[in-house]
Design an enzyme around this catalytic site. Structure first.
Site, PDB file in Angstrom:
ATOM      1  N   LYS A  23     -32.435  13.606   0.948  1.00 22.08           N
ATOM      2  CA  LYS A  23     -31.523  12.603   0.332  1.00 22.08           C
ATOM      3  C   LYS A  23     -32.618  12.376  -0.774  1.00 22.08           C
ATOM      4  O   LYS A  23     -31.880  11.865  -1.623  1.00 22.08           O
ATOM      5  CB  LYS A  23     -31.596  11.492   1.724  1.00 22.08           C
ATOM      6  CG  LYS A  23     -31.425  10.066   1.045  1.00 22.08           C
ATOM      7  CD  LYS A  23     -30.022   9.573   0.851  1.00 22.08           C
ATOM      8  CE  LYS A  23     -30.023   8.494  -0.079  1.00 22.08           C
ATOM      9  NZ  LYS A  23     -28.283   8.166  -0.492  1.00 22.08           N
TER      10      LYS A  23
ATOM     11  N   CYS B 226     -31.290   2.084  -4.039  1.00 17.80           N
ATOM     12  CA  CYS B 226     -31.667   3.014  -3.513  1.00 17.80           C
ATOM     13  C   CYS B 226     -32.430   3.657  -4.874  1.00 17.80           C
ATOM     14  O   CYS B 226     -33.126   4.546  -5.068  1.00 17.80           O
ATOM     15  CB  CYS B 226     -30.100   3.941  -3.750  1.00 17.80           C
ATOM     16  SG  CYS B 226     -29.836   3.603  -1.713  1.00 17.80           S
TER      17      CYS B 226
HETATM   18  N1  NAD Z   1     -27.444   0.205  -0.360  1.00 19.15           N
HETATM   19  C1  NAD Z   1     -26.492   1.870  -1.121  1.00 19.15           C
HETATM   20  O1  NAD Z   1     -25.839   1.925  -1.231  1.00 19.15           O
HETATM   21  C2  NAD Z   1     -27.607   2.320   0.581  1.00 19.15           C
HETATM   22  C3  NAD Z   1     -26.765   4.076   0.410  1.00 19.15           C
HETATM   23  C4  NAD Z   1     -27.448   5.229   1.119  1.00 19.15           C
HETATM   24  C5  NAD Z   1     -28.513   5.054   1.432  1.00 19.15           C
HETATM   25  N2  NAD Z   1     -29.487   3.705   1.655  1.00 19.15           N
HETATM   26  C6  NAD Z   1     -30.460   2.911   2.266  1.00 19.15           C
HETATM   27  O2  NAD Z   1     -30.339   3.024   3.409  1.00 19.15           O
HETATM   28  C7  NAD Z   1     -31.378   1.919   3.461  1.00 19.15           C
HETATM   29  C8  NAD Z   1     -30.558   0.193   3.967  1.00 19.15           C
HETATM   30  O3  NAD Z   1     -29.900   0.038   2.708  1.00 19.15           O
HETATM   31  P1  NAD Z   1     -29.218  -1.277   2.394  1.00 19.15           P
HETATM   32  O4  NAD Z   1     -28.980  -1.444   1.383  1.00 19.15           O
HETATM   33  O5  NAD Z   1     -28.068  -1.148   3.963  1.00 19.15           O
HETATM   34  O6  NAD Z   1     -30.614  -1.982   2.848  1.00 19.15           O
HETATM   35  P2  NAD Z   1     -30.028  -3.411   3.400  1.00 19.15           P
HETATM   36  O7  NAD Z   1     -30.967  -4.430   2.813  1.00 19.15           O
HETATM   37  O8  NAD Z   1     -28.396  -3.982   2.780  1.00 19.15           O
HETATM   38  O9  NAD Z   1     -29.744  -3.965   4.716  1.00 19.15           O
HETATM   39  C9  NAD Z   1     -30.753  -4.225   5.626  1.00 19.15           C
HETATM   40  C10 NAD Z   1     -30.262  -4.823   6.769  1.00 19.15           C
HETATM   41  O10 NAD Z   1     -31.712  -4.939   7.688  1.00 19.15           O
HETATM   42  C11 NAD Z   1     -32.269  -5.674   8.034  1.00 19.15           C
HETATM   43  N3  NAD Z   1     -33.506  -5.813   9.067  1.00 19.15           N
HETATM   44  C12 NAD Z   1     -34.723  -5.681   8.518  1.00 19.15           C
HETATM   45  N4  NAD Z   1     -35.379  -5.459   9.159  1.00 19.15           N
HETATM   46  C13 NAD Z   1     -35.113  -5.397  10.207  1.00 19.15           C
HETATM   47  C14 NAD Z   1     -35.418  -4.995  11.623  1.00 19.15           C
HETATM   48  N5  NAD Z   1     -36.859  -4.505  11.815  1.00 19.15           N
HETATM   49  N6  NAD Z   1     -34.723  -5.698  12.616  1.00 19.15           N
HETATM   50  C15 NAD Z   1     -33.317  -5.219  12.530  1.00 19.15           C
HETATM   51  N7  NAD Z   1     -32.756  -5.767  11.385  1.00 19.15           N
HETATM   52  C16 NAD Z   1     -33.676  -5.480  10.334  1.00 19.15           C
HETATM   53  C17 NAD Z   1     -32.016  -6.312   7.300  1.00 19.15           C
HETATM   54  O11 NAD Z   1     -32.009  -7.973   7.503  1.00 19.15           O
HETATM   55  C18 NAD Z   1     -30.667  -6.476   6.111  1.00 19.15           C
HETATM   56  O12 NAD Z   1     -29.404  -6.970   6.772  1.00 19.15           O
HETATM   57  C19 NAD Z   1     -32.425   1.399   3.043  1.00 19.15           C
HETATM   58  O13 NAD Z   1     -32.713   2.598   3.342  1.00 19.15           O
HETATM   59  C20 NAD Z   1     -31.694   2.491   1.495  1.00 19.15           C
HETATM   60  O14 NAD Z   1     -32.434   2.751   1.148  1.00 19.15           O
HETATM   61  C21 NAD Z   1     -28.588   2.700   1.034  1.00 19.15           C
END
Ligand code: NAD
Length: 443
Positions: A221, A275
């Site tokens: 990843k 990311c």
């Molecule tokens: N955004 C993208 O396009 C994408 C794509 C692939 C992978 N990722 C990976 O996926 C993961 C999440 O990314 P995202 O973009 O969805 O982030 P995001 O910030 O949109 O979502 C994360 C969510 O987790 C919640 N959160 C934080 N701490 C928490 C806890 N302790 N308990 C419960 N909820 C909690 C936040 O309030 C938020 O709503 C990251 O590791 C990112 O690198 C993101």
């Protein structure tokens, strides 16, 4: 519950699934699993987000085909409910972790959300629960961070619960489509756990599901995003070379890509989002004390320099037009990091605005997808001295250049995404500067 019992519950869709973190990644997967027939419990620390989701309202403002409808349907059918309470996860058979995993100023992983999620989860997981980390994490994080935290209260992996990593590959704008069509690596602490994970994802993914160990899943990843960052950096550096040598990057790119095996990406005003700017650092984090990292940090530096380059182009254009930057009114078009998205994390526009303001300019920001900047574009343009296009939103592509020109005091157009045709812009009366377009190419 044994792993084979869990696998058959997964196959029959009677397993209850928990999803921790209902953001860009967690919310679509929660909806997809609910729509595949699973009972899904979503947990998030943001109470307003939880309330919105429980009303069937999509908290994501960007263009996400199908998500609003799928969410409303899942909530309506009582297949998805959200909560701030981790205790509700005690009934879950499978729990996905989808919290943010940023890096700090020293480019080290910042696992506050991940650690909190694991600590809370350790208190509620039952015997036989399968925990899957979907967040992007540095190689070694499952072994050094996730596993010790989940085992902190005495429960052991492969005895009391099962553990794997299956990093998400989605991109805003195509969250559901990517989720459905992109292959996944199901890394785990045993091949039986990988098999149970594959059984789960088979319900929502129509692509390869490859069994692996956790370190491989983590490496794959972070490597795929570092690969993209390095390739974008090459395109950006080539664009800078074109600017000073007098070529046009778009034409050079087109002709280079006729050579077999070449695929130069587009150059642009910078790389943002949650990311790509941080995953190369996550990849490097596991090894940076052991080997000298050269290429990955260099690529990051090139991409991070692009907003400053656009700011410099703007400043020079204003100087050529006899406008002092301290009196200039500059309109920045686009604040999201990606077209047609509301996601402003690590936005290149933020770096550009900071630089222009540091030079004394007045900056007006417009973005049709970001609630804070969703204002009337024509009003933003009034008495403007320069437009800087930072995002190729579809709303911008169809704008009449003559109308844009009418509102401005000084007709300067800096195109950080090559949204507009240079000839047309010049015919409309603009001094046009496109990223990667050198003086000779300007004609
Ligand atoms: N955004 C993208 O396009 C994408 C794509 C692939 C992978 N990722 C990976 O996926 C993961 C999440 O990314 P995202 O973009 O969805 O982030 P995001 O910030 O949109 O979502 C994360 C969510 O987790 C919640 N959160 C934080 N701490 C928490 C806890 N302790 N308990 C419960 N909820 C909690 C936040 O309030 C938020 O709503 C990251 O590791 C990112 O690198 C993101």
């Amino acid at each position: 519950m044994s792993l084979s019992e869990l696998q058959s519950k997964i196959e029959q869709r009677t397993a209850i699934v928990g999803v921790i973190g209902l953001g860009y990644v967690g919310l679509p997967v929660a909806c997809a699993l609910a729509s595949a027939g699973f009972q899904v419990i979503g947990v998030d620390v943001k109470a307003e987000r939880v309330a919105l989701i429980n009303q069937g309202c999509n908290p994501i403002d960007g263009a996400e085909p199908g998500l609003t409808e799928l969410l409303a349907k899942s909530v309506d059918a009582r297949r998805l409910c959200a909560t701030v309470n981790y205790n509700d996860l005690a009934q879950a058979d499978v729990i996905l972790i989808d919290v943010e995993t940023p890096v700090d100023e020293t480019h080290s992983p910042q696992y506050i959300a991940l650690a909190h999620a694991c600590q809370k989860l350790a208190q509620v997981i039952r015997k036989g629960t399968l925990v899957i980390v979907e967040s992007t994490i540095a190689p070694g994080t499952m072994q050094d961070v996730v596993r010790p935290l989940l085992e902190g209260l005495g429960k052991k992996v492969n005895i009391d619960f099962f553990l794997g990593a299956c990093p998400e590959r989605v991109m805003p704008g195509k969250l559901l489509a990517n989720l459905h069509s992109m292959s996944r690596v199901c890394g785990a602490y045993s091949s039986e756990t990988s098999a149970a994970m594959i059984a789960l994802y088979r319900h929502i993914v129509a692509a390869d599901l490859d069994a692996a160990d956790c370190i491989t899943a983590e490496l794959v990843k972070t490597a795929e995003n570092a690969y993209r960052d390095v390739n974008i950096a090459f395109a950006n550096e080539l664009a800078l070379i074109c600017e000073v040598t007098g070529g046009d990057f778009l034409r050079v790119r087109e002709l280079v890509n006729k050579s077999p095996g070449r695929n130069v990406l587009f150059a642009g005003a910078g790389v943002g989002g949650h990311c790509i700017p941080k995953d190369p650092w996550l990849l490097a984090a596991g090894a940076r004390d052991k080997i000298a990292m050269r290429l990955i940090p260099a690529a990051r530096a090139v991409n991070d320099s692009m907003p400053l380059h656009i700011a410099t182009l703007t400043r020079h254009a204003l100087e050529s037009a006899g406008v002092d930057i301290t009196t200039a009114r500059i309109v920045v078009m686009g604040y999201a990091y990606l077209e047609n998205s509301d996601d402003t994390r690590n936005s290149p526009s933020a770096a550009l605005v900071t630089q222009l303001q540091a030079w004394g300019a007045t900056v007006i920001i417009h973005d049709p997808w970001v609630p804070e900047y969703k204002t009337d574009l024509m009003q933003c343009l009034n008495d403007g001295d320069a437009i800087v296009v930072m995002v190729a939103h579809r709303d911008y592509k169809t704008i009449d250049l003559a109308v844009l020109r009418e509102h401005l005091r000084t007709p300067i157009l800096i195109d950080g995404r090559r949204v507009f045709d240079a000839q047309l812009a010049r015919s409309a009366g603009f001094s046009y500067f496109g990223v990667g377009q050198g003086k000779v190419a300007e004609g």
